[in-house]
Each structure stands twice: as structure tokens, then as C-alpha cells.
Motif scaffolding. Structure first.
Motif, mmCIF file in Angstrom:
data_model
loop_
_atom_site.group_PDB
_atom_site.id
_atom_site.type_symbol
_atom_site.label_atom_id
_atom_site.label_comp_id
_atom_site.label_asym_id
_atom_site.label_seq_id
_atom_site.Cartn_x
_atom_site.Cartn_y
_atom_site.Cartn_z
ATOM 1 N N VAL A 152 16.961 0.972 -2.618
ATOM 2 C CA VAL A 152 16.376 0.201 -3.716
ATOM 3 C C VAL A 152 15.135 -0.539 -3.244
ATOM 4 C CG1 VAL A 152 16.772 -1.675 -5.353
ATOM 5 C CG2 VAL A 152 18.614 -0.047 -4.841
ATOM 6 N N GLU A 153 15.207 -1.129 -2.062
ATOM 7 C CA GLU A 153 14.066 -1.868 -1.508
ATOM 8 C C GLU A 153 13.306 -0.975 -0.539
ATOM 9 O OE1 GLU A 153 13.083 -5.887 1.130
ATOM 10 O OE2 GLU A 153 15.100 -5.505 0.391
ATOM 11 N N GLN A 154 12.020 -0.800 -0.780
ATOM 12 C CA GLN A 154 11.187 0.057 0.062
ATOM 13 C C GLN A 154 10.034 -0.773 0.621
ATOM 14 O OE1 GLN A 154 10.170 3.629 -2.060
ATOM 15 N NE2 GLN A 154 12.277 4.049 -2.650
ATOM 16 N N THR A 155 10.126 -1.081 1.894
ATOM 17 C CA THR A 155 9.176 -1.976 2.551
ATOM 18 C C THR A 155 8.021 -1.180 3.165
ATOM 19 O OG1 THR A 155 11.009 -3.434 3.102
ATOM 20 C CG2 THR A 155 8.921 -3.791 4.278
ATOM 21 N N PRO A 156 6.757 -1.610 2.949
ATOM 22 C CA PRO A 156 5.628 -0.918 3.580
ATOM 23 C C PRO A 156 5.726 -0.988 5.099
ATOM 24 C CG PRO A 156 4.887 -2.382 1.827
ATOM 25 C CD PRO A 156 6.327 -2.686 2.058
ATOM 26 N N LEU A 157 5.114 -0.023 5.759
ATOM 27 C CA LEU A 157 5.106 -0.024 7.221
ATOM 28 C C LEU A 157 4.280 -1.182 7.769
ATOM 29 C CD1 LEU A 157 4.644 3.772 8.064
ATOM 30 C CD2 LEU A 157 6.718 2.397 8.350
ATOM 31 N N SER A 158 3.176 -1.473 7.075
ATOM 32 C CA SER A 158 2.295 -2.562 7.517
ATOM 33 C C SER A 158 1.356 -2.908 6.360
ATOM 34 C CB SER A 158 1.486 -2.140 8.751
ATOM 35 O OG SER A 158 0.674 -1.004 8.455
ATOM 36 N N TRP A 159 0.553 -3.953 6.579
ATOM 37 C CA TRP A 159 -0.432 -4.372 5.578
ATOM 38 C C TRP A 159 -1.824 -4.332 6.181
ATOM 39 C CZ3 TRP A 159 0.733 -5.383 0.518
ATOM 40 C CH2 TRP A 159 2.085 -5.523 0.201
ATOM 41 N N THR A 172 -3.609 -4.250 1.307
ATOM 42 C CA THR A 172 -3.047 -2.952 0.930
ATOM 43 C C THR A 172 -1.870 -2.633 1.834
ATOM 44 O OG1 THR A 172 -5.236 -2.166 0.263
ATOM 45 C CG2 THR A 172 -3.512 -0.493 0.584
ATOM 46 N N GLY A 173 -0.730 -2.307 1.235
ATOM 47 C CA GLY A 173 0.443 -1.936 2.010
ATOM 48 C C GLY A 173 0.385 -0.468 2.406
ATOM 49 N N VAL A 174 0.690 -0.164 3.668
ATOM 50 C CA VAL A 174 0.731 1.214 4.163
ATOM 51 C C VAL A 174 2.114 1.780 3.848
ATOM 52 C CG1 VAL A 174 0.531 2.716 6.173
ATOM 53 C CG2 VAL A 174 -0.911 0.663 5.984
ATOM 54 N N ALA A 175 2.159 2.784 2.990
ATOM 55 C CA ALA A 175 3.429 3.315 2.508
ATOM 56 C C ALA A 175 4.216 3.995 3.616
ATOM 57 C CB ALA A 175 3.176 4.304 1.373
#
Length: 211
Positions: A152-159, A172-175
Motif C-alpha cells: 500500500v505504501e510505496q516509498t521513493p528511493l530518494s529525492w 522530485t522523488g526517484v521511483a
């Protein structure tokens, strides 16, 4: 499916005159036999844009002002392929090797475990194939269906932060491509021979939110 091959035949006369003619020859189709190992080919498609498993850095705008992140197969990506008509079990894990000139298609789809038997043709003429990416999200089979878990929660690898035209900062979040869930479905007849084509389509999308 029959393939048409073109041959150019040239005959040279003693008087140094030559003529050429083109013949069309149909290459015979070799039907698969029960117990033969099934071979696959894969590509990735979407209705509006090619959407694959490595995300690019920036979204792309097409003529219809549709935004998407371009992605490609990555060497070693693993897919699970399920076939209820297979003679030796129903599901096997395979890895994808991207084509060197077009990473949206595969140059090879091979078993993750080379010592394991791949899916083999069964007795039925028509076979049904379902595939899922990434394979490590599969939790099993239930009533002939592949079951998988999608967090359910999908956290970006980095910003990433960049300066924008207004003098502020855009974040911008890196998917994370672990969430690039995709599926493919196709039917194939034994008598057609050849590789089974698997055209993957995305199951999820990415929201591009600028702050």
C-alpha cells in the motif's frame, strides 16, 4: 504461423547477358510436440506510451500532452509464467535479457534456475499463458490464478532537488522500480511452433508531484 522467405535467383548467359527473378518460398512450420520445452519472447507495451522496468530521470511529453516516465528491461529482470495446460507443472520463473538495440524487447527469456525444467507443451492444442513482473512478488497460485502482493505504501528511493524558474526549489522523488508491476497474457497453439510472445502492460502508474 508461416514465414515467407525471399530468394533472388540469377542466371548468367554466355553472351554476358544476365537476368534475375525472385521466387517466394514458404518455410515449413515445425509444430511443437507434447513434452517439448516452451520458448518465449517478451516485449513491453502500453496504449499511450512504452512503459517498462527502469525509469528514466525525466517525464516525457507526447503530442497529446501525456506525461510518462520511459523505462526499459533491465538485465536479469525476473518474470513468473503460468500455463495450466503445461505437462510438467504450471508455473516457472524466467529471467529476461534485454535486446542490445531495443531494450523494450528481449533477446532471450531463460529459466532462472537452469537445472529446473521449463514449462513444457501439454496434450492440448491451445495453451494459455499468464505472466507477472516482478516474479519475487508472487505468493502462489489460487484457483488457477496467480496471487501477488502489492504494498500500500510505496516509498521513493530518494529525492532530487532542482532550482525552478520562480526562484524556488522543485523536489522530485526517484521511483522505486520494485513497484513497476506488469502483466502479460497470450494464447498459443502447438501447431504454430515458434516462441510464445508475451507483451507486458503496466498494472500501476507513477504520480509526478512537484513541491
Amino acid at each position: 504461423m508461416k514465414k515467407i522467405v525471399y530468394y533472388s535467383l540469377c542466371a548468367v548467359a554466355l553472351a554476358a547477358l544476365s537476368s534475375c527473378q525472385e521466387d517466394i518460398v514458404e518455410e515449413a512450420v515445425i509444430p511443437a510436440q507434447t513434452g517439448d520445452e516452451i520458448t518465449f519472447g517478451s516485449s513491453l507495451t502500453d496504449v499511450d506510451a512504452l512503459t517498462r522496468t527502469i525509469y528514466g530521470d525525466e517525464p516525457v511529453t507526447d503530442d497529446n500532452v501525456t506525461y510518462y516516465y520511459p523505462v526499459t528491461w533491465e538485465d536479469g529482470d525476473q518474470i513468473a509464467i503460468y500455463c495450466p495446460e503445461a505437462s510438467n507443472g504450471n508455473m516457472v520463473y524466467y529471467k529476461v535479457t534485454p535486446d542490445g538495440s531495443d531494450a523494450s524487447t528481449s533477446s532471450a527469456v531463460t529459466k532462472v534456475n537452469p537445472d529446473q525444467a521449463g514449462l513444457q507443451w501439454g496434450t492440448e492444442e491451445e495453451h494459455h499463458f499468464s505472466a507477472f513482473y516482478p516474479a519475487d512478488r508472487i505468493v502462489g497460485l489460487q484457483n488457477g490464478k496467480i496471487t501477488a502482493t502489492i504494498p500500500v505504501e510505496q516509498t521513493p528511493l530518494s529525492w532530487k532537488s532542482t532550482s525552478n524558474d520562480t526562484g524556488g526549489t522543485t523536489y522530485t522523488g526517484v521511483a522505486n522500480t520494485d513497484y513497476a508491476f506488469m502483466w502479460a497474457y497470450n494464447t498459443h497453439n502447438k501447431s504454430d511452433g515458434g516462441d510464445v510472445a508475451l507483451n507486458f502492460k503496466p498494472w500501476v502508474t507513477i504520480l509526478d508531484v512537484e513541491i
